[in-house]
Motif scaffolding. Structure first.
Motif, short mmCIF file in Angstrom:
data_model
loop_
_atom_site.label_atom_id
_atom_site.label_comp_id
_atom_site.label_asym_id
_atom_site.label_seq_id
_atom_site.Cartn_x
_atom_site.Cartn_y
_atom_site.Cartn_z
N UNK A 180 0.83 -1.21 0.00
CA UNK A 180 0.00 0.00 0.00
C UNK A 180 0.86 1.26 0.00
N UNK A 181 0.41 2.27 -0.73
CA UNK A 181 1.06 3.58 -0.77
C UNK A 181 0.02 4.61 -0.35
N UNK A 182 0.04 4.96 0.92
CA UNK A 182 -0.98 5.86 1.43
C UNK A 182 -2.36 5.22 1.36
N UNK A 183 -3.37 6.07 1.28
CA UNK A 183 -4.74 5.56 1.26
C UNK A 183 -5.31 5.44 -0.15
N UNK A 184 -4.58 5.97 -1.17
CA UNK A 184 -5.17 6.08 -2.50
C UNK A 184 -4.45 5.28 -3.56
N UNK A 185 -3.32 4.65 -3.25
CA UNK A 185 -2.55 3.98 -4.29
C UNK A 185 -1.92 2.70 -3.74
N UNK A 186 -1.42 1.88 -4.65
CA UNK A 186 -0.76 0.63 -4.29
C UNK A 186 0.41 0.43 -5.24
N UNK A 187 1.55 -0.05 -4.69
CA UNK A 187 2.75 -0.32 -5.47
C UNK A 187 2.78 -1.81 -5.80
N UNK A 188 2.84 -2.14 -7.09
CA UNK A 188 2.79 -3.53 -7.55
C UNK A 188 4.11 -3.85 -8.24
N UNK A 189 4.82 -4.89 -7.73
CA UNK A 189 6.08 -5.33 -8.29
C UNK A 189 5.92 -6.74 -8.83
N UNK A 190 6.42 -6.96 -10.04
CA UNK A 190 6.34 -8.27 -10.68
C UNK A 190 7.75 -8.79 -10.93
N UNK A 191 8.00 -10.03 -10.54
CA UNK A 191 9.33 -10.62 -10.73
C UNK A 191 9.56 -11.75 -9.75
N UNK A 192 10.71 -11.74 -9.10
CA UNK A 192 11.04 -12.80 -8.18
C UNK A 192 10.26 -12.67 -6.88
N UNK A 193 10.23 -13.75 -6.10
CA UNK A 193 9.57 -13.71 -4.81
C UNK A 193 10.48 -13.02 -3.81
N UNK A 194 9.96 -12.01 -3.13
CA UNK A 194 10.76 -11.25 -2.17
C UNK A 194 10.72 -11.90 -0.80
N UNK A 195 11.88 -12.07 -0.15
CA UNK A 195 11.88 -12.54 1.23
C UNK A 195 11.34 -11.47 2.16
N UNK A 196 11.04 -11.88 3.41
CA UNK A 196 10.43 -10.95 4.37
C UNK A 196 11.33 -9.75 4.63
N UNK A 197 12.66 -10.00 4.68
CA UNK A 197 13.57 -8.89 4.96
C UNK A 197 13.52 -7.84 3.86
N UNK A 198 13.46 -8.27 2.59
CA UNK A 198 13.37 -7.31 1.49
C UNK A 198 12.04 -6.58 1.49
N UNK A 199 10.99 -7.25 1.94
CA UNK A 199 9.69 -6.58 1.98
C UNK A 199 9.67 -5.46 3.01
N UNK A 200 10.48 -5.59 4.06
CA UNK A 200 10.57 -4.47 5.02
C UNK A 200 11.16 -3.24 4.35
N UNK A 201 12.21 -3.45 3.55
CA UNK A 201 12.80 -2.32 2.84
C UNK A 201 11.81 -1.78 1.82
N UNK A 202 11.05 -2.68 1.19
CA UNK A 202 10.07 -2.24 0.20
C UNK A 202 9.01 -1.34 0.83
N UNK A 203 8.66 -1.63 2.08
CA UNK A 203 7.70 -0.77 2.78
C UNK A 203 8.25 0.65 2.93
N UNK A 204 9.57 0.75 3.18
CA UNK A 204 10.19 2.08 3.26
C UNK A 204 10.16 2.77 1.90
N UNK A 205 10.38 2.00 0.83
CA UNK A 205 10.26 2.57 -0.52
C UNK A 205 8.86 3.12 -0.73
#
Length: 876
Positions: free
Chosen positions: A570-595
């Protein structure tokens, strides 16, 4: 490439040869005719379907000896035009036909709307075609050319038509050489040369068009090479273009490696430099965010690009990045580890990368820090290979120690033996973790008991003291291995946090330095996590707000070996970030949340920028009103005082004026009131412009009707103003009274600064759906740094005369021109002086010889001078 047979006809499809020009006038038609004469000498049946010489004698002489087919005449909107007779060409059935100007739009009445469609029919009939086209007429480059030259190209040809040609030959010429050709009269007539050199054929325009042509042709060469390699199943990369990837660790050797890589990239024309830092979960000794930031600036200063990728296996991540960007060379620094470190950890990143590089050349750059690094921190979360190595060491090392200590049993005692075994267990713990150390501890205990504790070669322990010693040994080994493993896990977490911080720091720096944050964020997130695509979608309706994709994957979307996992954040209340490719581990998803948090901030910033842009006109209007009030106090007073004095004198009963004096006073009052009226009109119009309250009544307006009225309103109606070609220019879409004001103000300014005795020229030309009006003076000219200032209100650029107004004439003229959908710019007059260029939209449906602004676009091939003034479709 070979063309197929036409389905069902059994007729060979003709071959197409295209001469692609980087700009009009470089010699495409001449080269085409030269090729035709060469083929004719070899016995080929060559005819001329359509060739336009544009009055050039050298080109006309090349036509001598070639069979020229008659043209067909067509009438269109009251004018006569010549076109290629397609039926005559087909009936002639020659082996080769010359067809000039591939992008030309045909006059209505033929079978096809475009000449390239005529060519397609000729090819289908088995006739070889030689043709010409300029780079600005390619459909994909239409917007680019308009941004560069300011001239839209209505006559275009689909790129695919040219791309399918069997041969494409670039006809090129240096900008300075082409301008010399024009100055010598070898391209256009003498009266059109000045306008051409100062408009379309500027050095900057020609250089940009030349670069576009070279890049487009280079792209087609790349396509041909890829097709050849695919047809011949050549999988290994061919080093036709150098792309150098330099790996950065954040260590002190980084700048040395970057400069070495830049020199490698500079050895070949068009070499690319890409720097990459792998941020891995187990950290990287010596990595410094400050050093990485400095190295990133150095890379960008050298013309390269900086990237960050996430990967646990550094060699694999480096090679994957290099292959994704078609790299030919990979540059790494030699290891900073010493001999002991290399012995304990085995092959480093450099050696492992070399072993797996295959067709990518790997350069190991030496530097002053080679071999001067610290011992490695082995207490980390281990890779699978390290874990296997730890178990192997836990099994083998105790046996090796037993063999060595057995030879020296006579000189050392049991305590020393136990301590040496204890050291071996600690080494195994550092290498492989707690479980491998437990294995080593068990084996070491058994071997110590069997070979060194009496009775020898028996598992029986004879003394109680030795039992205690053996138990203590096992306990210490287990405790030490547990502590080391726990410390390694804590180190791994800290290293992971450091790596994430480095990635986010790089991201923030890249965004802050860029003008457009959102695309930069998406591209950085895609490269950092190694994804195929990244898209920002609206939650309400799924609209794509922004998107970026990996170029290599975009070219092969159906690659079955590439995973297609989708990750949504989720990106705020109005948008969502969608990534297509490899499966992200939990640690990378934490960084993705910061992105995602950065993306939300960028969206909010864009929203605030829109709000600020809406407020800015209001602020500008307030500033304008303040400036108006400050400026008019003096400039209104002068004509008012003169008019009042003249009228007051006439009304005075004490003075008897002669008829001549009365006439002079009345003339003074009239002149003052005219100045006052003009000044008040300018002030009111400028105020309405700034407030957005100006009412426009756009209509078809003829320049030859407006100019006399504009001249009548000048202070000196007998001023030397010379109109040229206004009666043949198309009508413009404008508000007639406002256009009259614009012309009057611009001409007045030109007269004020013109050279004594020289007339002010007013000319008009037409290209695409625009009409350009030039007001040319021979005065001192305007310095480039002052060209924007002349359009600011109350600016005089050094004028000391304050009796002629508040300096609103040009500012108001530009504002009125822009309100009518046009523009007003400053150019140099060839030979000295200033040219005011007024551009206005042509009225829809208005036609002049060779042009139309509605329906079909046509070109009068007998008047090549249109392109000299930068009009639409400047043909050679």
């Amino acid at each position: 490439m070979a063309r197929d047979l036409t389905p069902g006809s059994g007729v060979r499809t003709g071959r197409l040869r295209v001469y692609l020009g980087s700009a009009p006038g470089v010699g495409k038609t001449y080269r085409m005719l030269d090729e035709a004469r060469r083929r004719q000498e070899r016995g080929a049946d060559v005819v001329v379907g359509y060739v336009e010489c544009h009055g050039r004698q050298h080109t006309r002489r090349m036509l001598e000896g070639l069979e020229v087919l008659p043209r067909v005449h067509r009438s269109y909107r009251g004018a006569e035009f010549e076109e290629m007779d397609l039926d005559a060409v087909l009936a002639r059935r020659s082996s080769v036909v010359l067809v000039d100007e591939l992008a030309h739009t045909n006059i209505p009445g033929g079978r096809h709307a475009k000449r390239w469609q005529d060519v397609e029919e000729l090819l289908a009939a088995g006739i070889d075609v030689i043709t010409t086209v300029n780079i600005q007429h390619l459909e994909s480059l239409n917007d680019v050319v308009r941004k560069i030259t300011g001239i839209p190209q209505r006559e275009t040809v689909p790129d695919e038509v040219v791309r399918r040609a069997d041969q494409i030959e670039l006809v090129d010429m240096a900008p300075q050489a082409l301008r010399r050709r024009m100055a010598h009269g070898n391209v256009y007539k003498a009266e059109k040369v000045d306008a051409a050199l100062s408009n379309y054929f500027r050095v900057g325009n020609l250089t940009a068009l030349r670069e576009l042509a070279l890049l487009w042709v280079a792209g087609r060469v790349d396509e041909g090479l890829r097709d050849y390699r695919a047809d011949h199943r050549i999988d290994r990369a061919w080093e036709t273009r150098e792309r150098v990837v330099v790996a950065l660790t954040g260590g002190p050797e980084g700048e040395t490696i970057i400069r070495r890589a830049a020199r490698i990239a500079d050895r070949t024309a068009g070499g690319d430099l890409l720097a990459v830092h792998v941020s891995r979960s187990d950290g990287l000794a010596g990595a410094s965010s400050g050093a990485l930031a400095q190295q990133r600036r150095l890379v960008e200063a050298l013309g390269g690009s900086y990237h960050v990728v996430v990967g646990d296996d550094v060699p694999t991540a480096l090679l994957a990045f290099a292959r994704a960007h078609d790299a030919t060379q990979l540059v790494l620094g030699t290891s900073r580890r010493g001999r002991i470190s290399r012995f304990l950890t085995g092959p480093g990143t450099g050696q492992t990368t070399v072993d797996a590089s295959e067709d990518i050349d790997v350069h190991m750059v030496t530097h002053e820090f080679t071999g001067r690094g610290k011992l490695p921190s082995l207490g980390r979360r281990h890779s699978k290979r390290r874990t296997i190595a730890g178990y192997a060491a836990g099994f083998v090392l105790p046996w090796l120690l037993t063999a060595v200590l057995s030879q020296a049993h006579a000189s050392i005692n049991l305590t020393t033996d136990a301590l040496i075994f204890q050291l071996g267990v600690v080494i195994v713990a550092l290498l492989g973790g707690a479980m491998s150390a437990l294995l080593a501890s068990f084996i070491a205990s058994v071997l110590l008991n069997y070979y060194f504790i009496p009775p020898i070669h028996s598992l029986t322990i004879g003394e109680t003291n030795n039992i205690v010693a053996l138990v203590v040994f096992a306990a210490i080994a287990l405790a030490v291995s547990t502590v080391v493993d726990h410390a390694g896990r804590l180190t791994s977490r800290a290293a992971r946090a450091t790596a994430e911080a480095e990635t986010l720091s790089t991201l923030a720096g890249s965004v802050l330095r860029g003008a457009d944050a959102l695309p930069a964020l998406l591209e950085k997130s895609r490269t950092a996590f190694g994804m195929r695509t990244v898209a920002l979608l609206s939650r309400s309706d799924g609209e794509v707000l922004a998107h970026c994709a990996d170029r290599a994957n975009a070219e092969h979307p159906d690659d079955e070996e590439t995973p297609h996992e989708t990750t949504e954040v989720p990106v705020g209340a109005d948008a969502v970030l969608v990534l297509t490719g490899r499966r992200l581990p939990a640690a990378d998803q934490r960084v993705l949340t910061a992105f995602a948090a950065h993306v939300a901030a960028a969206l909010e910033r864009d929203r605030l920028a829109v709000v600020a842009a809406e407020v800015e006109p209001i602020k500008a209007a307030d500033r304008m009103r303040t400036a108006l009030l400050a400026a008019v106090s003096h400039d209104l007073r002068t004509p008012l005082a003169a008019a009042r004095a003249s009228v007051g004198s006439l009304r005075s009963p004490d003075v008897e004026f002669s008829p001549e004096d009365q006439a002079e006073l009345l003339a003074t009052a009239d002149e003052s009131l005219v100045k006052l009226t003009r000044l008040v009109d300018n002030l009111l119009d400028m105020s309405r412009l700034q407030a957005g309250a100006l009412t426009l009544h756009l209509a078809e307006t003829h320049l030859d009707e407006i100019l006399p009225r504009a001249l009548d309103s000048l202070p000196d109606p007998y001023a030397p103003v010379q109109p040229l070609d206004l009666d043949t220019a198309p009508a413009v879409l404008a508000d007639p009274p406002l256009l009259e004001r614009v012309l009057a103000n611009v001409i007045t300014n030109a007269l004020r600064h013109n050279a004594p005795g020289a007339p002010v020229l007013v000319t008009a030309s037409h290209h695409a759906d625009l009409v350009e009006v030039r007001v040319i003076d021979r005065g001192p000219g305007i310095a480039p740094e002052d060209r924007d200032r002349v359009f600011l209100p109350f600016q005089r650029l050094g004028d000391t005369d304050n009796t002629t107004g508040v300096g609103l004439g040009l500012a108001l003229s530009r504002g009125l021109a822009e309100a009518m959908g046009g523009s007003l710019e400053v150019e140099d007059t060839p030979g000295g002086g200033t040219t005011m260029l007024l551009t206005l939209p042509a009225a829809a449906g208005h036609t002049t010889a060779g042009h139309t602004t509605a329906g079909h676009s046509t070109t009068d091939h007998s008047t090549a001078e249109h392109s000299a003034t930068g009009e639409e479709s400047p043909h050679e």
